[in-house]
Motif scaffolding. Structure first.
Motif, mmCIF file in Angstrom:
data_model
loop_
_atom_site.group_PDB
_atom_site.id
_atom_site.type_symbol
_atom_site.label_atom_id
_atom_site.label_comp_id
_atom_site.label_asym_id
_atom_site.label_seq_id
_atom_site.Cartn_x
_atom_site.Cartn_y
_atom_site.Cartn_z
ATOM 1 N N ALA A 1 0.760 -0.853 0.182
ATOM 2 C CA ALA A 1 -0.783 -0.174 0.000
ATOM 3 C C ALA A 1 0.891 1.542 0.114
ATOM 4 C CB ALA A 1 -1.216 -0.093 0.879
ATOM 5 N N VAL A 2 1.941 1.431 0.539
ATOM 6 C CA VAL A 2 3.006 2.283 1.212
ATOM 7 C C VAL A 2 3.917 2.844 -0.368
ATOM 8 C CG1 VAL A 2 4.224 3.867 2.514
ATOM 9 C CG2 VAL A 2 2.377 2.599 3.583
ATOM 10 N N MET A 3 4.227 1.928 -0.756
ATOM 11 C CA MET A 3 5.201 1.345 -1.453
ATOM 12 C C MET A 3 3.867 2.056 -2.815
ATOM 13 S SD MET A 3 7.720 -1.581 -2.513
ATOM 14 C CE MET A 3 6.022 -2.773 -2.400
ATOM 15 N N THR A 4 2.740 1.507 -3.570
ATOM 16 C CA THR A 4 2.787 2.144 -3.989
ATOM 17 C C THR A 4 1.760 3.350 -4.686
ATOM 18 O OG1 THR A 4 0.447 1.149 -3.780
ATOM 19 C CG2 THR A 4 0.948 -0.082 -5.260
ATOM 20 N N ARG A 5 1.232 3.735 -3.907
ATOM 21 C CA ARG A 5 0.891 5.680 -2.668
ATOM 22 C C ARG A 5 2.430 6.485 -3.448
ATOM 23 N NH1 ARG A 5 -3.647 7.687 -0.558
ATOM 24 N NH2 ARG A 5 -2.981 10.324 -0.665
ATOM 25 N N ALA A 6 3.396 5.595 -2.822
ATOM 26 C CA ALA A 6 4.361 6.681 -2.262
ATOM 27 C C ALA A 6 5.039 7.606 -3.668
ATOM 28 C CB ALA A 6 5.219 5.809 -1.206
ATOM 29 N N THR A 7 5.347 5.943 -4.177
ATOM 30 C CA THR A 7 5.762 5.949 -5.718
ATOM 31 C C THR A 7 5.026 7.258 -6.785
ATOM 32 O OG1 THR A 7 6.640 4.158 -6.066
ATOM 33 C CG2 THR A 7 6.662 4.572 -7.728
ATOM 34 N N LEU A 8 4.138 6.953 -6.832
ATOM 35 C CA LEU A 8 2.752 7.619 -7.478
ATOM 36 C C LEU A 8 3.531 9.149 -7.414
ATOM 37 C CD1 LEU A 8 -0.216 6.184 -7.558
ATOM 38 C CD2 LEU A 8 1.090 6.287 -9.718
ATOM 39 N N GLY A 9 3.100 9.689 -6.020
ATOM 40 C CA GLY A 9 3.396 11.448 -5.554
ATOM 41 C C GLY A 9 4.910 11.010 -5.907
ATOM 42 N N HIS A 10 5.846 10.181 -5.674
ATOM 43 C CA HIS A 10 7.166 11.511 -5.767
ATOM 44 C C HIS A 10 7.912 11.043 -6.822
ATOM 45 C CE1 HIS A 10 8.461 11.965 -1.404
ATOM 46 N NE2 HIS A 10 7.388 11.023 -1.038
ATOM 47 N N THR A 11 7.130 10.254 -8.356
ATOM 48 C CA THR A 11 7.057 10.509 -9.568
ATOM 49 C C THR A 11 6.435 11.349 -10.190
ATOM 50 O OG1 THR A 11 5.565 8.587 -9.568
ATOM 51 C CG2 THR A 11 8.059 8.268 -9.600
ATOM 52 N N GLY A 12 5.605 12.120 -9.128
ATOM 53 C CA GLY A 12 4.519 13.326 -9.761
ATOM 54 C C GLY A 12 4.115 12.734 -10.738
ATOM 55 N N ARG A 13 3.077 11.660 -10.396
ATOM 56 C CA ARG A 13 1.958 10.972 -10.842
ATOM 57 C C ARG A 13 0.378 11.404 -10.244
ATOM 58 N NH1 ARG A 13 6.378 7.996 -12.685
ATOM 59 N NH2 ARG A 13 5.971 7.478 -14.746
ATOM 60 N N PRO A 14 -0.445 11.152 -10.971
ATOM 61 C CA PRO A 14 -1.430 11.842 -9.995
ATOM 62 C C PRO A 14 -2.020 10.209 -8.344
ATOM 63 C CG PRO A 14 -1.845 11.652 -12.357
ATOM 64 C CD PRO A 14 -1.420 11.479 -11.624
ATOM 65 N N LEU A 15 -2.273 10.429 -7.372
ATOM 66 C CA LEU A 15 -2.848 9.887 -6.542
ATOM 67 C C LEU A 15 -3.890 8.613 -6.875
ATOM 68 C CD1 LEU A 15 -1.252 11.668 -3.282
ATOM 69 C CD2 LEU A 15 -0.146 9.832 -5.205
ATOM 70 N N ALA A 16 -3.356 8.474 -8.084
ATOM 71 C CA ALA A 16 -5.010 6.983 -8.232
ATOM 72 C C ALA A 16 -4.867 5.879 -9.092
ATOM 73 C CB ALA A 16 -5.479 7.508 -9.460
ATOM 74 N N ALA A 17 -5.337 4.571 -7.928
ATOM 75 C CA ALA A 17 -4.616 3.109 -8.255
ATOM 76 C C ALA A 17 -5.176 2.697 -9.902
ATOM 77 C CB ALA A 17 -5.469 2.293 -7.085
ATOM 78 N N SER A 18 -4.510 2.583 -10.061
ATOM 79 C CA SER A 18 -4.952 1.725 -11.821
ATOM 80 C C SER A 18 -5.695 0.196 -11.800
ATOM 81 C CB SER A 18 -3.660 1.260 -12.979
ATOM 82 O OG SER A 18 -3.184 0.383 -12.248
ATOM 83 N N GLY A 19 -6.095 -0.329 -12.979
ATOM 84 C CA GLY A 19 -6.414 -1.938 -12.684
ATOM 85 C C GLY A 19 -5.312 -2.787 -12.534
#
Length: 371
Positions: free
Chosen positions: A288-306
């Motif tokens: 959970a933390v890895m996915t959210r942190a990766t999105l945030g720190h790479t400049g991507r929207p905080l939205a879970a893909s399929g």
């Protein structure tokens, strides 16, 4: 990657695909690598990402980061080689987290930040890893204090950090949805009391494993963390997978503590309870933390893909199947095979989707906005 490599090797030994003589004491190796190798790497990644945010200082990078990574890798490889003397293996393995704690502690002290307890947990985790390696190598006998202590420390770290991020992210998302009810509150004396109770329960499990006193304390701590989780209103976040999975992971922590309490009364096995905490709470929170942190720190929207949602489903399947395997309600090997396959699929999907994000440059703000 180590989540895949270590578990695949363990499953190959478990199902007789490779000789168990490949590794001395495969069960102890599996337990150690899942806790101190896999979870230990995730803790390091979290801390190295969080401390610059806490302190406002530059992140650990370059040769220092490469050195830390190399030390962690040596702790994985050396014990599997003929040069893997128990003392050398123990010092390399535990030394990684001790050195990491020193580096992070220096940054926190220089900035005057208040998060030294996190550094203390990481340093103690390194000591627990060393003790476990010593016991695995037959150098000393500690009565399983090493791995038990390591597990207790990770549980406390989830309770501490999870108690900050889960209500915070929930509150932020509910506010963005114009939710008009009462939002999750900041930590208060109730949260502190539950943390203290949880710490006492885990200490009793270390000092008096299987005792009735530890059983009651663990049951009380599990119930307390359940009440704490309920205050964060996770049911309102079902439509946001990135937030909902954090609640799921914390829920596994509550369940694991209660199961550990029941194990003291011989109502379930301790192995079942331990897997609720490891495959359930620890692995779920890490993903959970890895996915959210990766999105945030790479400049991507905080939205879970399929793909991300599927990985969340698979890690939950892995946890449920592994816990059910300990209840003897179905052929345990079949359930363990399901758990292993789901675990590997979950982390393979993470690598497939998030690996390219981590290996490439951060997206520019205008690309994120789609302009």
């Amino acid at each position: 990657m180590w989540a895949l490599v270590a578990l695949t090797l363990w499953l190959a030994i478990l199902f007789g695909l490779v000789s168990p003589q490949l590794i001395e004491d495969p069960l102890a190796w599996h337990r150690h690598e899942m806790l101190f190798g896999f979870a230990g790497a995730a803790i390091a990644g979290f801390a190295l990402t969080a401390v610059p945010n806490w302190t406002g200082r530059l992140p650990i990078a370059g040769r220092a980061l490469a050195g830390l990574s190399g030390l962690w890798l040596m702790g994985r490889i050396v014990p599997l080689t003929t040069a893997g003397h128990p003392v050398v293996s123990a010092l390399l393995d535990g030394g990684f987290h001790v050195v990491l704690a020193f580096v992070l502690g220096r940054e926190i002290v220089r900035s005057g930040n208040r998060n030294l307890p996190v550094v203390a947990i990481i340093a103690t985790f390194g000591i627990a890893s060393t003790l476990d390696r010593f016991e695995m190598g037959g150098v000393f006998e500690f009565g399983a204090t090493g791995w038990r202590g390591g597990l207790a420390l990770v549980v406390m770290l989830i309770a501490l950090i999870g108690g900050r991020i889960v209500p915070s992210f929930t509150r932020n998302w509910l506010a963005s949805q114009k939710f008009e009810g009462r939002l999750p509150a900041q930590a208060d004396r109730f949260d502190l009391a539950i943390m203290v109770l949880g710490g006492l329960a885990l200490l009793s499990w270390l000092a008096l494993p299987g005792s009735l006193a530890s059983g009651w304390l663990l049951l009380g701590a599990g119930i307390g963390h359940t009440l704490r989780l309920a205050r964060w209103q996770g049911w309102r976040c079902a439509s946001n997978a990135l937030v909902a999975i954090l609640h799921m992971g914390y829920g596994w922590l509550s369940a694991g503590l209660m199961l550990l309490g029941l194990a003291a009364f011989d109502l379930v096995t301790e192995t079942l309870a331990v897997h609720a905490l490891t495959t359930g709470a620890i692995a779920t929170m890490i993903l959970a933390v890895m996915t959210r942190a990766t999105l945030g720190h790479t400049g991507r929207p905080l939205a879970a893909s399929g793909i991300t949602r599927l990985s969340y489903v698979l890690i939950t399947v892995a946890a449920v199947a592994r816990v059910l395997a300990g209840l003897a309600i179905a052929p345990s090997h079949a359930l363990m095979a399901v758990a292993g396959a789901a675990w590997c699929a979950a982390f393979a999907l993470f690598l497939l989707e998030y690996g390219p994000m981590l290996w490439s440059a951060r997206l520019n703000d205008h690309r994120v906005a789609g302009t």
